[in-house]
Scaffold this motif. Sequence first.
Motif, PDB file in Angstrom:
ATOM      1  N   LEU A   7     -23.779  71.339   0.092  1.00  0.00           N
ATOM      2  CA  LEU A   7     -22.955  72.310   0.805  1.00  0.00           C
ATOM      3  C   LEU A   7     -22.953  72.004   2.296  1.00  0.00           C
ATOM      4  CD1 LEU A   7     -21.268  74.881   0.770  1.00  0.00           C
ATOM      5  CD2 LEU A   7     -23.397  76.173   1.059  1.00  0.00           C
ATOM      6  N   TRP A   8     -24.103  71.680   2.854  1.00  0.00           N
ATOM      7  CA  TRP A   8     -24.192  71.349   4.279  1.00  0.00           C
ATOM      8  C   TRP A   8     -23.362  70.094   4.584  1.00  0.00           C
ATOM      9  CZ3 TRP A   8     -24.845  73.356   8.692  1.00  0.00           C
ATOM     10  CH2 TRP A   8     -25.125  72.583   9.798  1.00  0.00           C
ATOM     11  N   THR A   9     -23.424  69.093   3.721  1.00  0.00           N
ATOM     12  CA  THR A   9     -22.636  67.881   3.907  1.00  0.00           C
ATOM     13  C   THR A   9     -21.145  68.203   3.892  1.00  0.00           C
ATOM     14  OG1 THR A   9     -24.368  66.587   2.839  1.00  0.00           O
ATOM     15  CG2 THR A   9     -22.204  65.572   3.005  1.00  0.00           C
ATOM     16  N   LEU A  10     -20.725  69.056   2.964  1.00  0.00           N
ATOM     17  CA  LEU A  10     -19.326  69.447   2.877  1.00  0.00           C
ATOM     18  C   LEU A  10     -18.886  70.207   4.127  1.00  0.00           C
ATOM     19  CD1 LEU A  10     -16.783  69.502   1.153  1.00  0.00           C
ATOM     20  CD2 LEU A  10     -17.606  71.634   0.160  1.00  0.00           C
ATOM     21  N   VAL A  11     -19.715  71.097   4.639  1.00  0.00           N
ATOM     22  CA  VAL A  11     -19.388  71.852   5.853  1.00  0.00           C
ATOM     23  C   VAL A  11     -19.248  70.906   7.047  1.00  0.00           C
ATOM     24  CG1 VAL A  11     -20.308  73.538   7.510  1.00  0.00           C
ATOM     25  CG2 VAL A  11     -20.390  74.015   5.063  1.00  0.00           C
ATOM     26  N   VAL A  12     -20.136  69.948   7.157  1.00  0.00           N
ATOM     27  CA  VAL A  12     -20.063  68.993   8.267  1.00  0.00           C
ATOM     28  C   VAL A  12     -18.794  68.153   8.168  1.00  0.00           C
ATOM     29  CG1 VAL A  12     -21.152  66.938   9.249  1.00  0.00           C
ATOM     30  CG2 VAL A  12     -22.543  68.921   8.674  1.00  0.00           C
ATOM     31  N   GLY A  15     -15.833  70.323   9.093  1.00  0.00           N
ATOM     32  CA  GLY A  15     -15.861  70.583  10.534  1.00  0.00           C
ATOM     33  C   GLY A  15     -15.415  69.383  11.349  1.00  0.00           C
ATOM     34  N   LEU A  16     -15.913  68.209  11.003  1.00  0.00           N
ATOM     35  CA  LEU A  16     -15.502  67.007  11.722  1.00  0.00           C
ATOM     36  C   LEU A  16     -14.020  66.697  11.509  1.00  0.00           C
ATOM     37  CD1 LEU A  16     -18.594  64.708  11.120  1.00  0.00           C
ATOM     38  CD2 LEU A  16     -17.849  65.707  13.279  1.00  0.00           C
ATOM     39  N   ALA A  17     -13.526  66.924  10.307  1.00  0.00           N
ATOM     40  CA  ALA A  17     -12.098  66.725  10.052  1.00  0.00           C
ATOM     41  C   ALA A  17     -11.272  67.695  10.879  1.00  0.00           C
ATOM     42  CB  ALA A  17     -11.804  66.885   8.568  1.00  0.00           C
ATOM     43  N   GLY A  18     -11.713  68.951  10.973  1.00  0.00           N
ATOM     44  CA  GLY A  18     -10.994  69.934  11.786  1.00  0.00           C
ATOM     45  C   GLY A  18     -10.953  69.562  13.257  1.00  0.00           C
ATOM     46  N   THR A  23      -7.992  67.588  17.945  1.00  0.00           N
ATOM     47  CA  THR A  23      -7.909  66.751  19.138  1.00  0.00           C
ATOM     48  C   THR A  23      -6.756  65.752  19.066  1.00  0.00           C
ATOM     49  OG1 THR A  23      -9.523  65.213  18.204  1.00  0.00           O
ATOM     50  CG2 THR A  23     -10.352  66.936  19.674  1.00  0.00           C
ATOM     51  N   ARG A  24      -6.444  65.254  17.886  1.00  0.00           N
ATOM     52  CA  ARG A  24      -5.343  64.288  17.769  1.00  0.00           C
ATOM     53  C   ARG A  24      -3.977  64.962  17.797  1.00  0.00           C
ATOM     54  NH1 ARG A  24      -6.652  58.986  16.202  1.00  0.00           N
ATOM     55  NH2 ARG A  24      -8.874  58.747  15.888  1.00  0.00           N
ATOM     56  N   CYS A  25      -3.894  66.193  17.365  1.00  0.00           N
ATOM     57  CA  CYS A  25      -2.611  66.898  17.319  1.00  0.00           C
ATOM     58  C   CYS A  25      -2.443  67.870  18.486  1.00  0.00           C
ATOM     59  CB  CYS A  25      -2.482  67.654  16.002  1.00  0.00           C
ATOM     60  SG  CYS A  25      -2.423  66.584  14.573  1.00  0.00           S
ATOM     61  N   PHE A  26      -3.346  67.862  19.428  1.00  0.00           N
ATOM     62  CA  PHE A  26      -3.313  68.824  20.525  1.00  0.00           C
ATOM     63  C   PHE A  26      -1.995  68.782  21.276  1.00  0.00           C
ATOM     64  CE2 PHE A  26      -4.236  70.007  24.953  1.00  0.00           C
ATOM     65  CZ  PHE A  26      -4.652  71.303  24.745  1.00  0.00           C
ATOM     66  N   PHE A  27      -1.458  67.596  21.524  1.00  0.00           N
ATOM     67  CA  PHE A  27      -0.236  67.468  22.311  1.00  0.00           C
ATOM     68  C   PHE A  27       0.995  67.873  21.502  1.00  0.00           C
ATOM     69  CE2 PHE A  27      -3.253  64.446  24.142  1.00  0.00           C
ATOM     70  CZ  PHE A  27      -3.358  65.007  25.400  1.00  0.00           C
ATOM     71  N   PHE A  28       0.913  67.827  20.182  1.00  0.00           N
ATOM     72  CA  PHE A  28       2.021  68.277  19.350  1.00  0.00           C
ATOM     73  C   PHE A  28       2.037  69.797  19.204  1.00  0.00           C
ATOM     74  CE2 PHE A  28       1.173  63.993  17.469  1.00  0.00           C
ATOM     75  CZ  PHE A  28       2.278  63.388  18.033  1.00  0.00           C
ATOM     76  N   ILE A  29       0.891  70.421  19.356  1.00  0.00           N
ATOM     77  CA  ILE A  29       0.780  71.868  19.199  1.00  0.00           C
ATOM     78  C   ILE A  29       1.366  72.595  20.408  1.00  0.00           C
ATOM     79  CG2 ILE A  29      -0.882  73.761  18.998  1.00  0.00           C
ATOM     80  CD1 ILE A  29      -2.697  71.830  17.451  1.00  0.00           C
ATOM     81  N   LEU A  30       1.304  71.991  21.574  1.00  0.00           N
ATOM     82  CA  LEU A  30       1.802  72.638  22.789  1.00  0.00           C
ATOM     83  C   LEU A  30       3.303  72.912  22.669  1.00  0.00           C
ATOM     84  CD1 LEU A  30      -0.065  70.581  25.510  1.00  0.00           C
ATOM     85  CD2 LEU A  30      -0.605  72.859  24.691  1.00  0.00           C
ATOM     86  N   ASP A  31       3.751  73.999  23.263  1.00  0.00           N
ATOM     87  CA  ASP A  31       5.153  74.369  23.154  1.00  0.00           C
ATOM     88  C   ASP A  31       6.022  73.765  24.263  1.00  0.00           C
ATOM     89  OD1 ASP A  31       4.019  75.835  25.158  1.00  0.00           O
ATOM     90  OD2 ASP A  31       4.997  77.729  24.645  1.00  0.00           O
ATOM     91  N   ARG A  32       5.431  73.179  25.248  1.00  0.00           N
ATOM     92  CA  ARG A  32       6.200  72.569  26.342  1.00  0.00           C
ATOM     93  C   ARG A  32       5.729  71.139  26.562  1.00  0.00           C
ATOM     94  NH1 ARG A  32       2.704  73.214  30.845  1.00  0.00           N
ATOM     95  NH2 ARG A  32       1.164  74.824  30.417  1.00  0.00           N
ATOM     96  N   PRO A  33       6.580  70.314  27.138  1.00  0.00           N
ATOM     97  CA  PRO A  33       6.168  68.919  27.399  1.00  0.00           C
ATOM     98  C   PRO A  33       4.987  68.868  28.363  1.00  0.00           C
ATOM     99  CG  PRO A  33       8.533  69.196  27.749  1.00  0.00           C
ATOM    100  CD  PRO A  33       7.964  70.560  27.518  1.00  0.00           C
ATOM    101  N   TRP A  34       4.138  67.897  28.140  1.00  0.00           N
ATOM    102  CA  TRP A  34       2.941  67.748  28.955  1.00  0.00           C
ATOM    103  C   TRP A  34       2.968  66.384  29.605  1.00  0.00           C
ATOM    104  CZ3 TRP A  34      -1.389  64.558  28.959  1.00  0.00           C
ATOM    105  CH2 TRP A  34      -2.464  65.021  29.691  1.00  0.00           C
ATOM    106  N   SER A  35       2.655  66.311  30.892  1.00  0.00           N
ATOM    107  CA  SER A  35       2.613  65.015  31.579  1.00  0.00           C
ATOM    108  C   SER A  35       1.336  64.929  32.398  1.00  0.00           C
ATOM    109  CB  SER A  35       3.839  64.846  32.476  1.00  0.00           C
ATOM    110  OG  SER A  35       3.837  65.844  33.474  1.00  0.00           O
TER     111      SER A  35
END
Length: 112
Positions: A7-12, A15-18, A23-35
């Motif tokens: 269970l601990w392995t699955l939680v880790v 969590g790491l996948a989340g 972090t990889r989709c952060f710029f796609f989540i924003l509603d306005r362009p970022w520079s």
Amino acid sequence: MSGRTDLWTLVVIVGLAGVTVLTRCFFFILDRPWSLPGWAHRALHYAPVAALAGVVAPEVMMSNGHFAGTWQDARLFAALAGALVFFWRRSVLLTLILGMAVYLPLHLGLRW
């Protein structure tokens, strides 16, 4: 292994996948362009040179985790020849060719 360890392995893993997706989709989540700010954009021009120096310099200057203690090291002469031809001709291809042309005879022929 116990059920708790699994269970601990699955939680880790979840969590790491989340964190990775967030972090990889952060710029796609924003509603306005970022520079980037101007200073950060200018600083990124030096990133390839800094990365190359960070990779090449330790390889040339160190051997087995210690600084090269002798001048009879083929890497030093090859790096010097490559740097000179680059500053003379500004050609990466000539830098590679001359650096290897100096390195191989010294390394293979003289066992430096």
